[in-house]
Write an enzyme that holds these catalytic residues in place. Sequence first.
Site, PDB file in Angstrom:
ATOM      1  N   TYR A 186      -6.472   8.153  35.607  1.00  0.00           N
ATOM      2  CA  TYR A 186      -6.806   8.931  36.805  1.00  0.00           C
ATOM      3  C   TYR A 186      -6.112  10.286  36.746  1.00  0.00           C
ATOM      4  CZ  TYR A 186      -8.025   4.207  38.384  1.00  0.00           C
ATOM      5  OH  TYR A 186      -8.531   2.948  38.491  1.00  0.00           O
ATOM      6  N   SER A 237     -12.083  -0.177  36.915  1.00  0.00           N
ATOM      7  CA  SER A 237     -12.410   0.992  36.092  1.00  0.00           C
ATOM      8  C   SER A 237     -12.178   0.813  34.602  1.00  0.00           C
ATOM      9  CB  SER A 237     -11.590   2.180  36.563  1.00  0.00           C
ATOM     10  OG  SER A 237     -12.182   2.665  37.722  1.00  0.00           O
ATOM     11  N   TYR A 248     -23.219  -0.375  38.228  1.00  0.00           N
ATOM     12  CA  TYR A 248     -21.831   0.099  38.163  1.00  0.00           C
ATOM     13  C   TYR A 248     -20.879  -0.893  38.842  1.00  0.00           C
ATOM     14  CZ  TYR A 248     -17.726   2.773  39.601  1.00  0.00           C
ATOM     15  OH  TYR A 248     -16.430   3.162  39.856  1.00  0.00           O
ATOM     16  N   LYS A 252     -15.179   1.092  32.484  1.00  0.00           N
ATOM     17  CA  LYS A 252     -15.825   2.391  32.237  1.00  0.00           C
ATOM     18  C   LYS A 252     -15.804   2.757  30.745  1.00  0.00           C
ATOM     19  CE  LYS A 252     -15.215   4.338  36.823  1.00  0.00           C
ATOM     20  NZ  LYS A 252     -14.234   4.479  37.863  1.00  0.00           N
ATOM     21  N   VAL A 294      -8.239  -0.126  39.641  1.00  0.00           N
ATOM     22  CA  VAL A 294      -7.549  -0.345  40.923  1.00  0.00           C
ATOM     23  C   VAL A 294      -7.171  -1.802  41.200  1.00  0.00           C
ATOM     24  CG1 VAL A 294      -8.344   1.675  42.212  1.00  0.00           C
ATOM     25  CG2 VAL A 294      -9.738  -0.385  42.152  1.00  0.00           C
TER      26      VAL A 294
HETATM   27  O1  DON Z   1     -15.695   2.672  42.317  1.00  0.00           O
HETATM   28  C1  DON Z   1     -14.906   1.889  42.792  1.00  0.00           C
HETATM   29  O2  DON Z   1     -14.505   2.000  43.931  1.00  0.00           O
HETATM   30  C2  DON Z   1     -14.315   0.737  41.994  1.00  0.00           C
HETATM   31  N1  DON Z   1     -15.135  -0.345  41.860  1.00  0.00           N
HETATM   32  C3  DON Z   1     -13.740   1.236  40.696  1.00  0.00           C
HETATM   33  C4  DON Z   1     -12.398   1.407  41.045  1.00  0.00           C
HETATM   34  C5  DON Z   1     -11.448   1.848  40.054  1.00  0.00           C
HETATM   35  O3  DON Z   1     -10.828   1.061  39.371  1.00  0.00           O
HETATM   36  C6  DON Z   1     -11.173   3.308  40.092  1.00  0.00           C
HETATM   37  N2  DON Z   1     -12.043   4.029  39.286  1.00  0.00           N
HETATM   38  N3  DON Z   1     -12.033   4.938  38.602  1.00  0.00           N
END
Ligand code: DON
Length: 311
Positions: A239, A60, A186, A63, A257
């Site tokens: 988050y 993330s 994405y 983003k 994550v």
């Molecule tokens: O969308 C997902 O599951 C991950 N590739 C992105 C995860 C992440 O770091 C949390 N996102 N806001």
Amino acid sequence: MKTLQDIYEQSLTVTKEGKVATYIPALAAASSDHFSVSICAKNNKEIQLGDCHATLTLQSVVKVISFMVAANHHSMDEIMKYVDVEPTGDSFNSIVRLESDKKKPFNPMINAGAITIASLLPGESLHDKVKSVTEFLEAILQKQVHINNEVYLSEYHSADYNRAIAYILKANGFLSSDVEDALQVYLQLCSIVVTVSDLAKIALYFATDGNNEYYSEKAKSSLEVIQVAKALMLTCGMYNASGKFAAFVGMPAKSGVSGAIIAVVKNSKIEGLQGPMGIGLYGPSIDSVGNSVAGIHFLTKLSKEYDLFCL
Ligand code: DON
């Protein structure tokens, strides 16, 4: 006063309190006891703690970069037609607010907003959209980046929630490409490979408002977009723990994550470094909302010891 090394060693013991993300099979292989930190100032000055050669995927953290590329290409006014800048307090992949009155994704730091942003990136093809972001990153990092295909495919084949989000966005007119294209862009962007020093350099970009003589033309951004990006990091970057992070650490930051965090430090002094600084952290053991446990511990202590609270 505690030294950086003291804070680092204390944070290492906290790695036991979290768990490596397992919802994406390829992330589950990371070592739960790894923790590394890089702090970068201008002129390539850097302090490293732990093994800073380990590689990770941006998840993330990307983003913020995708948002900047899309907002610079269109305009903030145009972007605001598709995605808002309001925090949610919900988990990153929550679908619940897409059923609220306005149906517009709340911000580009949650999955719904980031999938919309992926569809708005410059370029017609999937390849061009991904390239618009990797080129921007490469101009900041002064090196080429690549996508970890195993992580990407692993995400793509377990993307039921994100696919559901993308279909709702499409039905409500908030996706400017088809569902599979937006998802692939994405998820490829989430799978870009970096080191913890790269994370620090990304954070330094925000700390300097994009002013560093070695950035090439391709790293250019309007100041307005950089300011909105920092506001989004402060209000939505960690988050559904963003409020607590702003209250007790007090700096714009974004987590992923994979256990990645970037944190932006305005004019301060940390041991031998001075001025605007970027901090990159990598600790794959994460808490229940998705933030690196060692990373949060380190930044909380660091902010107090070195007076980094910027609000
Ligand atoms: O969308 C997902 O599951 C991950 N590739 C992105 C995860 C992440 O770091 C949390 N996102 N806001």
